[in-house]
Scaffold this motif. Structure first.
Motif, PDB file in Angstrom:
ATOM      1  N   LEU A 348       9.248   1.634   8.887  1.00  0.00           N
ATOM      2  CA  LEU A 348      10.183   2.123   7.867  1.00  0.00           C
ATOM      3  C   LEU A 348      10.158   1.240   6.624  1.00  0.00           C
ATOM      4  CD1 LEU A 348      13.307   3.171   9.974  1.00  0.00           C
ATOM      5  CD2 LEU A 348      12.072   4.638   8.374  1.00  0.00           C
ATOM      6  N   THR A 349      10.341  -0.054   6.832  1.00  0.00           N
ATOM      7  CA  THR A 349      10.374  -0.953   5.671  1.00  0.00           C
ATOM      8  C   THR A 349       8.979  -1.142   5.079  1.00  0.00           C
ATOM      9  OG1 THR A 349      10.221  -2.855   7.176  1.00  0.00           O
ATOM     10  CG2 THR A 349      12.425  -2.184   6.460  1.00  0.00           C
ATOM     11  N   GLY A 350       7.943  -1.030   5.918  1.00  0.00           N
ATOM     12  CA  GLY A 350       6.579  -1.126   5.386  1.00  0.00           C
ATOM     13  C   GLY A 350       6.266   0.011   4.437  1.00  0.00           C
ATOM     14  N   ILE A 351       6.687   1.234   4.806  1.00  0.00           N
ATOM     15  CA  ILE A 351       6.501   2.375   3.893  1.00  0.00           C
ATOM     16  C   ILE A 351       7.279   2.135   2.598  1.00  0.00           C
ATOM     17  CG2 ILE A 351       6.961   4.837   3.569  1.00  0.00           C
ATOM     18  CD1 ILE A 351       6.514   5.186   6.588  1.00  0.00           C
ATOM     19  N   GLY A 352       8.515   1.606   2.748  1.00  0.00           N
ATOM     20  CA  GLY A 352       9.283   1.264   1.543  1.00  0.00           C
ATOM     21  C   GLY A 352       8.565   0.233   0.699  1.00  0.00           C
ATOM     22  N   TYR A 376      -0.818  -8.304 -15.692  1.00  0.00           N
ATOM     23  CA  TYR A 376      -1.478  -9.141 -14.685  1.00  0.00           C
ATOM     24  C   TYR A 376      -1.098  -8.643 -13.307  1.00  0.00           C
ATOM     25  CZ  TYR A 376      -2.644 -13.206 -11.845  1.00  0.00           C
ATOM     26  OH  TYR A 376      -3.146 -14.028 -10.869  1.00  0.00           O
ATOM     27  N   PHE A 377      -2.074  -8.111 -12.589  1.00  0.00           N
ATOM     28  CA  PHE A 377      -1.839  -7.628 -11.224  1.00  0.00           C
ATOM     29  C   PHE A 377      -2.254  -8.716 -10.249  1.00  0.00           C
ATOM     30  CE2 PHE A 377      -3.298  -5.502  -7.330  1.00  0.00           C
ATOM     31  CZ  PHE A 377      -2.150  -4.806  -6.997  1.00  0.00           C
ATOM     32  N   SER A 378      -1.283  -9.236  -9.506  1.00  0.00           N
ATOM     33  CA  SER A 378      -1.537 -10.338  -8.587  1.00  0.00           C
ATOM     34  C   SER A 378      -1.712  -9.792  -7.169  1.00  0.00           C
ATOM     35  CB  SER A 378      -0.380 -11.347  -8.624  1.00  0.00           C
ATOM     36  OG  SER A 378      -0.538 -12.330  -7.626  1.00  0.00           O
ATOM     37  N   VAL A 379      -2.917  -9.895  -6.632  1.00  0.00           N
ATOM     38  CA  VAL A 379      -3.169  -9.451  -5.260  1.00  0.00           C
ATOM     39  C   VAL A 379      -2.372 -10.279  -4.247  1.00  0.00           C
ATOM     40  CG1 VAL A 379      -4.936  -9.178  -3.468  1.00  0.00           C
ATOM     41  CG2 VAL A 379      -5.436  -8.521  -5.831  1.00  0.00           C
ATOM     42  N   PRO A 380      -2.347 -11.629  -4.366  1.00  0.00           N
ATOM     43  CA  PRO A 380      -1.544 -12.403  -3.398  1.00  0.00           C
ATOM     44  C   PRO A 380      -0.066 -12.019  -3.395  1.00  0.00           C
ATOM     45  CG  PRO A 380      -3.052 -13.853  -4.570  1.00  0.00           C
ATOM     46  CD  PRO A 380      -3.127 -12.520  -5.242  1.00  0.00           C
ATOM     47  N   TRP A 381       0.524 -11.827  -4.594  1.00  0.00           N
ATOM     48  CA  TRP A 381       1.937 -11.458  -4.659  1.00  0.00           C
ATOM     49  C   TRP A 381       2.157 -10.056  -4.087  1.00  0.00           C
ATOM     50  CZ3 TRP A 381       6.437 -13.687  -5.038  1.00  0.00           C
ATOM     51  CH2 TRP A 381       6.532 -14.955  -5.606  1.00  0.00           C
ATOM     52  N   THR A 382       1.215  -9.151  -4.309  1.00  0.00           N
ATOM     53  CA  THR A 382       1.345  -7.794  -3.778  1.00  0.00           C
ATOM     54  C   THR A 382       1.304  -7.801  -2.253  1.00  0.00           C
ATOM     55  OG1 THR A 382       0.297  -6.876  -5.765  1.00  0.00           O
ATOM     56  CG2 THR A 382       0.348  -5.481  -3.806  1.00  0.00           C
ATOM     57  N   LEU A 383       0.353  -8.545  -1.706  1.00  0.00           N
ATOM     58  CA  LEU A 383       0.264  -8.637  -0.252  1.00  0.00           C
ATOM     59  C   LEU A 383       1.500  -9.332   0.323  1.00  0.00           C
ATOM     60  CD1 LEU A 383      -3.507  -9.580   0.191  1.00  0.00           C
ATOM     61  CD2 LEU A 383      -2.430  -7.345   0.488  1.00  0.00           C
ATOM     62  N   THR A 384       1.993 -10.341  -0.397  1.00  0.00           N
ATOM     63  CA  THR A 384       3.210 -11.027   0.049  1.00  0.00           C
ATOM     64  C   THR A 384       4.397 -10.081   0.069  1.00  0.00           C
ATOM     65  OG1 THR A 384       2.400 -13.140  -0.833  1.00  0.00           O
ATOM     66  CG2 THR A 384       4.768 -12.954  -0.429  1.00  0.00           C
ATOM     67  N   ALA A 385       4.514  -9.245  -0.965  1.00  0.00           N
ATOM     68  CA  ALA A 385       5.615  -8.278  -1.029  1.00  0.00           C
ATOM     69  C   ALA A 385       5.534  -7.291   0.135  1.00  0.00           C
ATOM     70  CB  ALA A 385       5.586  -7.539  -2.365  1.00  0.00           C
ATOM     71  N   LEU A 386       4.317  -6.811   0.435  1.00  0.00           N
ATOM     72  CA  LEU A 386       4.161  -5.879   1.555  1.00  0.00           C
ATOM     73  C   LEU A 386       4.508  -6.556   2.878  1.00  0.00           C
ATOM     74  CD1 LEU A 386       0.835  -4.071   0.578  1.00  0.00           C
ATOM     75  CD2 LEU A 386       3.121  -3.073   0.655  1.00  0.00           C
ATOM     76  N   LEU A 387       4.003  -7.773   3.066  1.00  0.00           N
ATOM     77  CA  LEU A 387       4.301  -8.497   4.310  1.00  0.00           C
ATOM     78  C   LEU A 387       5.795  -8.783   4.431  1.00  0.00           C
ATOM     79  CD1 LEU A 387       3.271  -9.964   6.824  1.00  0.00           C
ATOM     80  CD2 LEU A 387       2.942 -12.014   5.405  1.00  0.00           C
TER      81      LEU A 387
END
Length: 416
Positions: A348-352, A376-387
């Motif tokens: 649920l939260t992962g889809i969010g 600036y698109f940050s891949v580390p920050w994006t993955l961190t947000a998803l995790l």
């Protein structure tokens, strides 16, 4: 091998069942996903826009051909209430700037400048500008701040020597006064005097330090003759030669300024020497704590979403009590039941989180374009947000999952 296949099958079954539960309860699942998505969107927007802001500032301050040195009577990098003492310091003179140039072989371009705030309204026929800054300078301003001439030419040594009433327009005033006309050769009014436009500058859109688009430049001698007031700030800009560090340039400029101002050994400097790199460090000291605080505030929304996850999962546990009893009766262990509910809450939260990353990236791009920041698109920050979004679901879903796993199978089967 057989155990591995069983675990893989169990995970696949839990994922399929979680999808079925989410689809069966679209309304409450959608609201929960929306809440998490808003939190992730806010966090990602803050990080992306602040990263673009930092890169913009770095480009504005450090994109010169060489990092520059800036000498002023105000020290912008010192914390504390020293403004009144600094305001009483003597203004610089052209002679002092010339002395610095003579005594500093490690400095390349040395330029004396007189600067105003947005003070003068410029006029051309029926057009006028908003209050605009006027800078008195020489040809070295181009080199120090890496300005690019768009049309015509910049101020020359001859203009300075003869106190010519000529003016170079930055992109803002050129656009305000002349729209689609070629400004070069036309006359505008600055402080009640007629000045001939000899050139325009390419747009910079700077936001800090450097030179923004809302200014015009006139010869420093002409400025002193026509426009100078006691409250106008004088300064000296310089670049260092190749192979010389900024620290070496600062030390040399400091010694030369003390000589030029007649300061004796032991006397305190009545001027401040800073660098473009020091301005960058100042901005980092300001933006990094702001970014941390804003991120923490935005994370509160995720905590609220996590509480919603716990509430919904507790309801789900109650609704599926008989199902839990059946699974326990046919051999499912406590860990299997917990895993089922943890997979559901994490999904649920992962889809969010995925939705939040998409919207956060799109909104951050739009904001960056509106503010003229680099995107600036940050891949580390994006993955961190998803995790982080998944961990919120797992963390807040842990209590309902344990409650489901601890159910007595017999009591669960009798539940109505």
């Amino acid at each position: 091998m057989e155990l591995h296949r069983k675990r893989e099958s169990l995970w696949r079954e839990n994922v399929v069942q979680a999808v079925q539960i989410i689809r069966a309860h679209r309304m409450r699942s959608g609201l929960l996903i929306l809440g998490v998505a808003i939190g992730i969107t806010t966090i990602l927007m803050i990080v992306t826009v602040l990263s673009g802001l930092s890169r913009k500032i770095y480009h504005d301050l450090a994109s010169a051909n060489r990092p520059y040195i800036y000498v002023s009577k105000y020290d912008l990098l010192v914390e504390g209430d020293e403004g009144e003492e600094q305001a009483r310091r003597r203004n610089f003179t052209r002679e002092e700037a010339q002395k610095v140039a003579e005594l500093c072989p490690d400095l390349d371009t040395v330029e004396f400048m007189i600067e105003t705030d947005s003070e003068f309204v410029l006029r051309y026929e029926g057009e006028k500008t908003p209050p605009t800054a006027v800078i008195g300078c020489g040809p070295g301003l181009l080199e120090i701040f890496t300005l690019q001439v768009d049309r015509g030419r910049f101020i020359s040594e001859s203009d300075v020597a003869h106190r010519d009433r000529v003016v170079v327009l930055a992109a803002g005033p050129a656009r305000d006064l002349f729209k689609l006309l070629d400004p070069v050769g036309r006359y505008i009014t600055v402080g009640g005097q007629r000045y001939r436009v000899i050139g325009t500058l390419a747009s910079r859109r700077h936001i800090f330090g450097g030179r923004p688009d809302n200014f015009v430049a006139v010869p420093v001698t002409t400025f002193a003759k026509d426009l100078q007031k006691d409250n106008h700030v004088t300064s000296i800009g310089a670049t260092v030669r190749d192979g010389i560090t900024l620290d070496e340039g600062v030390d040399e400029a400091t010694r030369a300024m003390r000589v030029a101002r007649g300061l004796r050994p032991g006397q305190k400097d009545d001027f401040a020497v800073t660098t473009s790199e020091a301005f960058i460090d100042l901005v980092k000291r300001v933006t990094v704590p702001i970014g941390i605080v804003l991120t923490i505030i935005a994370s509160i929304g995720l905590v609220v979403g996590g509480i919603g996850v716990m509430n919904i999962m507790l309801i789900s546990v109650t609704e599926r009590t008989r199902e839990i009893g059946v699974r326990r009766a046919i051999g499912a262990g406590r860990g299997d039941i917990m895993l089922q509910f943890l997979v559901e809450s994490g999904m649920l939260t992962g889809i969010g989180g995925i939705v939040g990353v998409v919207f956060g990236t799109v909104f951050a791009y739009l904001v960056s374009r509106m503010l003229h920041f680099p995107f600036y698109f940050s891949v580390p920050w994006t993955l961190t947000a998803l995790l982080f979004s998944v961990m919120v679901g797992v963390g807040f879903g842990l209590y309902p999952a344990r409650r489901a796993g601890d159910m007595d199978p017999v009591a669960a089967l009798r539940y109505e």
